[in-house]
Design an enzyme around this catalytic site. Sequence first.
Site, PDB file in Angstrom:
ATOM      1  N   SER A 145       0.855  -1.185   0.000  1.00 53.25           N
ATOM      2  CA  SER A 145       0.000   0.000   0.000  1.00 53.25           C
ATOM      3  C   SER A 145       0.888   1.230   0.000  1.00 53.25           C
ATOM      4  O   SER A 145       1.989   1.218   0.559  1.00 53.25           O
ATOM      5  CB  SER A 145      -0.886   0.023   1.251  1.00 53.25           C
ATOM      6  OG  SER A 145      -1.558   1.271   1.379  1.00 53.25           O
ATOM      7  N   TYR A 158      -1.698   0.046  10.451  1.00 54.06           N
ATOM      8  CA  TYR A 158      -1.847  -0.399   9.065  1.00 54.06           C
ATOM      9  C   TYR A 158      -0.685   0.098   8.220  1.00 54.06           C
ATOM     10  O   TYR A 158      -0.081  -0.665   7.455  1.00 54.06           O
ATOM     11  CB  TYR A 158      -3.168   0.103   8.486  1.00 54.06           C
ATOM     12  CG  TYR A 158      -3.353  -0.266   7.032  1.00 54.06           C
ATOM     13  CD1 TYR A 158      -3.699  -1.552   6.655  1.00 54.06           C
ATOM     14  CD2 TYR A 158      -3.168   0.686   6.030  1.00 54.06           C
ATOM     15  CE1 TYR A 158      -3.856  -1.899   5.316  1.00 54.06           C
ATOM     16  CE2 TYR A 158      -3.326   0.355   4.694  1.00 54.06           C
ATOM     17  CZ  TYR A 158      -3.658  -0.934   4.342  1.00 54.06           C
ATOM     18  OH  TYR A 158      -3.806  -1.269   3.014  1.00 54.06           O
TER      19      TYR A 158
END
Length: 246
Positions: A145, A158
């Site tokens: 990501s 995250y």
Amino acid sequence: MDLRGKKALVTGGGTGIGRAVSLLLAERGASVAVNYSRSAQEAEETVRLIQSRGGQAFAIRADVSREPEVKAMAETVAQRWGTIDLLVNNASVTRHIAMDDLESISDEAWDELFGINVKGMFYCARAAAPYMKKQGRGAIVNVGSIAGITGTGSSLPYAVSKAAVHGLTRSLAKALAPHIRVNAVAPGAVLTRWWEGRERQMEQLAGSLLLGETASPEDIAHMICAALEQEALTGQIITVDAGQSM
């Protein structure tokens, strides 16, 4: 690498990017094992879509954060199809926690995100690698990501977990060379179920992107397949974010 006839395992293959890449792999001639942990109905629907288009697929359950389940999954895929040629480490989870709200980050959040997003990808790579080594070639793509690059995202744990995925990718590329290539695709915001209830936020973000709209799951799937196919590519983190990280 020609994907025709290859045997692929896609984790988290029932929804979003996982479904899109499963469908595209099948379209390009690969047989696809669609992994799921809780999304059984969605995984079976992905399999039905593939089979309705003449492809080969089956759904298989495993919690990627549990190594015994991962090993059993890899053994089942190899027994059914003879080997594993391709692995797409897509299964991931997140928690929506404001980046500056450090007090709301629990040990449970750290353990869940690292257990699935990082250790789970390692377990899957370790389980698939012997089959790839045996035949002298294979390819792995981890879904990272841009949160792992920019340090911002749905939550601090995250973002850190995805930075770890990028580090894992580079380390595995060295550990598994020269026969197994390992790369990561790092999406920006993609309209998946993670954004349910936050559609207005997504619309606002899209307006600020260089390309004026967010990437789709199919956009990410095309890049994943390109990374699987490209024989001269390993150890790379490829961003597909419509200019979000600029």
